[in-house]
Structure formats: structure tokens, C-alpha cells
Design a protein around this motif. Structure first.
Motif, mmCIF file in Angstrom:
data_model
loop_
_atom_site.group_PDB
_atom_site.id
_atom_site.type_symbol
_atom_site.label_atom_id
_atom_site.label_comp_id
_atom_site.label_asym_id
_atom_site.label_seq_id
_atom_site.Cartn_x
_atom_site.Cartn_y
_atom_site.Cartn_z
ATOM 1 N N VAL A 261 4.238 42.426 110.940
ATOM 2 C CA VAL A 261 4.635 41.027 111.087
ATOM 3 C C VAL A 261 6.152 40.943 110.954
ATOM 4 N N ARG A 262 6.787 40.198 111.868
ATOM 5 C CA ARG A 262 8.229 40.003 111.811
ATOM 6 C C ARG A 262 8.489 38.715 111.034
ATOM 7 N N SER A 263 9.112 38.831 109.869
ATOM 8 C CA SER A 263 9.233 37.651 109.004
ATOM 9 C C SER A 263 10.053 36.555 109.663
ATOM 10 N N SER A 264 10.971 36.934 110.535
ATOM 11 C CA SER A 264 11.780 35.902 111.190
ATOM 12 C C SER A 264 10.942 35.031 112.130
ATOM 13 N N ALA A 265 9.752 35.510 112.484
ATOM 14 C CA ALA A 265 8.863 34.717 113.343
ATOM 15 C C ALA A 265 8.068 33.704 112.542
#
Lengths: 316, 316
Positions: A238-242
Motif C-alpha cells: 500500500v502506498r501511504s500517499s494514496a
């Protein structure tokens, strides 16, 4: 002032009459309530089916939610399950356990909530059972129509695919924390705890668009992604910025001294849908990329294990 | 001696693993437990569905029945409902509420009982939910296949038709009276209270033979015949000579100073099937004539109203 009649005074058949009177069934209900069984259309020769149970004091509190909200939540958590297979919900069956001294109005409003939520997706409440129980128990079974498509299971993801999310996470968990602290603001998360807003139509849309694996996020994003990872034999990053923190969750976290990012990653009960798609797939409306499937076997955030409790399980 | 592990100690996923491990699904189970929803074959494009809930202390007692018997009973009462539509059961979904301190073995044996009874008719346990609850609650939804026939509802009986019964009545009620009196003999009625023996195959056979109305006798013969009478707009007259008192019920009645005929006419929980057939129909195996449909509107015995409580309703 007239005392409200209890379920015991109204009786089983009186309650069933109140629950069913005036309801309009969808065309998929070939035979509705009132016989030994209902008959529901299953046009493509298969039926998707799932059961979820909500218990007072465990999954809801009648001092935190109205009975109508309890009914809507009981329907929503089930409707989301068939949506997560790519199916369109057609029918609910309801096992309702009521303490004998429960006001009949409460039971009736639970039924109204079930109908209200089912109606949002064109499903009907086609049958059920009303019994005496020591606590209010709402057991719901949902049936769904796959519309000729293969079910989208947890097992089809491959490394290199995109990981996408429809709906929101963290809102119901923030609402639970607020209610537990005696607060009703900010209102958005509190409302989300009382009645989730699953993106029902995003499930069939994802199936149509070629989703390879899909799951209903009921226990928390990372915990439920773990089921896809395990079933598919992939890693999921998971990309936290998303997952930016929405203002209302930031406000709730500030008020409570809590961590909004933890709610987003591990909070359950919002019933978002997560799915994997081929890298070149055009995502349908409502879906946004939040990461990717990798050759590993673990669920990670920005490539690292997440340090914190991953989500909710019963009895532990 | 090692203390038995509780459901709380084994946990939700541990329990689900125990319930599902090693089970062989029938071919109608296209996708079994382990995903958001199961997928079950519905070959003729329709599915019959019904839900019944059993609650500890209301529908069973764990000091009177083994957990495996509770599971079998929970399956049986549901399987009988779809049989009463003329359908063949294909699948069960189970909502299981467990007190956290319940021994995990008890929950596992309930699941084993559900499987045992489902297997008798070729159905599988395809899904469910396990939650914490203040009492043991077993909510079962059954799905069934109508095999291309119209469902046999309660509404199709006409005056002049024969009234027939498959299975037995009075046995479970006699067993309940015996258990309440602290007796375990005669064994037949006690066993019938613990696990009913519905004549599952008699339902589809009746539909095939042209039954015009059918019902599962769950609350008592006269009470449930009342539902056919009301839905069909006919009277139903039971010939008492067609319901001889079996020796074991006579023995139980003599021991308890009870009325065996009342058990036969008003005792619930045996899940016999009652149906009406055209006067010239050849009744299938397992069915016997017990009366006839009349131009009236009431349920009578030998042409007279029956003086006594007609059966069981909840909350009254």
C-alpha cells in the motif's frame, strides 16, 4: 402516556405482519414472505450467498444507534459481501432474535432499516424468522446475482497488478472512538460507525472491468488485504500517499489524541472494497489505485511491514 | 486434566478452520467457505430460501441435548422448510453466536451436527459467520433447488381434495414433556425432541405427484394446517382415526398423565409435511391420507372444532 407494546405482547405473527405489510418486492422475488420458503430468481443458474450476524453489545449499541440504523448496518455488511464477489444483491433473509420485553417498535424499526438499505440496491427482504433471545440478534443472509460473470474471489491476484480501493476506510473506527469517548462530533465518522456506506455498485463494476481478486474491507484494510495476499500467493504494498487523511478524521484524531493513519490502515466496518486489476486495466468509476501486488507474500506499507495492530478479530 | 479451550481462546479464524477442515462439498457448491460469499448452483434459474433461528434456553438446552444434536436439529428445521416447497436442499449458511467462554469443542460439535444432517440430503454447509453472543444462537439459512417445478405453496388447496401427511407428529412434544419431567424413557420421543426426522424426500415427491398445497409442521398439526386453510380459503378436516396413537406415545402419556392425542394434533417440532392432493392422485411413498379439504374455512377434527391449545407461537 401509553406504554409501548413489547414484542412479547405483539407476538411472532403480529411482528411478521408489521415487518412485511406494505413492502414492495423487486421483480427478482418470485415468492416473498409468508410461506415455508421464499423463491428468488437466479437468472444465470448460480446464486452468491453470505451470512453475517450482528449482536447488541458486540456489533452495535442501542444507546449509540437508532434501531433503524442497526437494521441498515446489518443489511449493509451483508450486501457488501456479495458486491465483493462482483454480484448484484437480490434478496435478504433475516433471523431476528428479540428479548421478550423489547418494544415492538424497536423490532419494527430494525426491519425498516433492513428494507431501506436493501432497497438502495434493488434487493428485497424475502423471508426470515423472529424468535426470543437474551439480546437483540440480527442474522442476515444475502443472495446475489453474478450476471453471468465468474465470481471475483480472493485468489486471483498476480504480482505486477495494481491494487485499488473503492469506498473509504477509517471512518467507522474513528466514529467508534468518538462514541466511546462520549462525543458526537465531527459528525461524519459517527454517522459512518452507525451506518456504513459500502460502494455496492463498485463490486460488479470491478468484475466487469476485469478485477482479478476482490474483498470487502470489514476488519481493516491491512488485515483484509492479508486474505488476498494469502489466497493469491502475492505480496500487496500500500502506498501511504494514496491514503491522505480526510479533514474530519484529522479533526477526530486531534480531539482524541489518536492516530488517523492507523484508522485508515486498520479500522474496520466501513466495508470499502479492495481489488487487484491488471496493470493496464481502466479502473471503473469509484476506484482509485492505492498500491500494487508484488512477488512477496506480505502486506506492506511503502515497502515496509506496518507496526501496529492490523485489525479486528472476534474472541481475541 | 487439561482444561478445554474456549471459543475465545481458539478465536474466530481458528473456529472457522475447525468447522471447514476436511469437509467435502457437494457438486452444487461452486465456491465453498473462505471467501466473501459462497456460490451455489441454481440450475433452473430460481432458488428457494428460508431462515430459522435456534436459541439456547428457548429452542434447546445443552443439558438435554448434545451439541451435535443441536446442530442436527438446527439443520433439520431448515431443510424441512425447503422440502415443504417441493425443493431439494442444496446448501446451508450458518450464523453462529457463541458465548466467549463456550468450549470450542461445543461449537465444533454443533458444526459437525449441521454437516451430518445436511449430508443426509446431499447439501453442504457453504458459509457462515461466527460471532460473540450472550447465548448460543444458531441461525441457519437453507437454499434449495426446485428442479424445474413450481413451488408448492400454502395457497393451492381446493375443497374436495385429500389431506395427507408424511412423517410423524406428537413425538417431539412428548419428548419435551418427558425431558421436562426428568425422564429419558421411552427413548423414541426423547430422541425425536433432540433431533427431528423430517421426511425430506417426501416434499419433492409430493410436488412431483401434483400436491396442490404443502406445509412443514413446525408449530403443531392443527396450527399449521390453519395456515393452509387461510392461504387457500378452504376448510381442512382431520380424521382422528387416521392418527392412531403409537405405543411409545401411549406409554409416555401414561407415565406423565398426559393426553397423547393432544400431542398428535398440536405438538410441534417433528417437522412432518402436510399436503393436499387432487382426490384421484396416487400418493407417493411415505404419504398417508389423514383427512380432506372442505368448503369451510376452519380446521376441524372429525368435523368439529378441536377444544384445546392449537400449537406453539413465540412470545405468547
Amino acid at each position: 402516556m401509553v406504554a409501548k407494546r413489547t414484542v412479547s405482547e405483539v407476538g411472532e405473527f403480529g411482528l411478521i405482519g408489521r415487518f412485511t405489510e406494505g413492502r414492495v418486492q423487486p421483480v427478482s422475488t418470485l415468492l416473498g414472505p409468508g410461506d415455508d420458503a421464499a423463491v428468488v430468481a437466479a437468472p444465470d443458474g448460480r446464486v452468491a450467498a453470505s451470512t453475517d450476524v450482528l449482536v447488541a453489545g458486540v456489533h452495535f449499541r442501542l444507546d449509540w444507534s437508532t434501531p433503524e440504523q442497526v437494521g441498515r448496518k446489518a443489511a449493509a455488511v451483508n450486501l457488501a459481501d456479495v458486491a465483493a464477489m462482483g454480484a448484484v444483491p437480490t434478496a435478504l433473509l433475516v433471523g431476528l432474535g428479540c428479548p421478550p420485553d423489547l418494544p415492538a417498535d424497536v423490532a419494527e424499526q430494525v426491519a425498516a432499516g433492513l428494507w431501506a438499505e436493501a432497497s438502495r440496491v434493488g434487493a428485497g427482504v424475502v423471508g426470515g424468522d423472529v424468535v426470543s433471545a437474551p439480546a437483540l440478534v440480527v442474522s442476515v443472509t444475502v443472495l446475489g446475482d453474478l450476471r453471468g460473470r465468474a465470481p471475483v474471489t480472493r485468489a486471483g491476484a498476480s504480482a505486477g497488478e495494481v491494487l485499488a480501493l473503492a469506498g473509504r476506510t477509517g471512518w467507522a473506527a474513528a466514529g467508534l472512538a468518538l462514541l466511546a469517548a462520549g462525543r458526537e462530533t465531527p459528525p461524519g465518522p459517527v454517522a459512518a460507525q452507525r451506518v456504513p456506506e459500502p460502494p455496492y455498485r463498485a463490486g460488479p463494476a470491478a468484475a466487469e472491468a476485469g478485477a482479478t481478486a476482490m474483498i470487502d474491507i470489514s476488519d481493516g484494510l491491512l488485515a483484509d488485504l492479508g486474505h488476498i495476499a494469502e489466497a493469491s500467493g502475492v505480496g500487496l504494498d500500500v502506498r501511504s500517499s494514496a491514503l491522505p487523511v480526510p479533514p474530519e478524521l484529522a479533526e477526530a484524531a486531534a480531539e482524541l489524541g489518536a492516530d488517523a493513519v492507523s484508522w485508515l490502515l486498520t479500522g474496520g466496518e466501513d466495508h470499502a472494497l479492495a481489488a487487484t486489476f491488471p496493470a493496464d486495466a481502466a479502473l471503473p468509476d469509484g476506484w482509485r489505485v492505492i498500491g500494487r501486488a508484488t512477488p512477496g507474500a506480505a502486506v506492506t506499507v511503502d515497502g515496509e511491514p506496518y507496526a501496529g495492530p492490523a485489525g479486528w478479530t472476534h474472541f481475541t
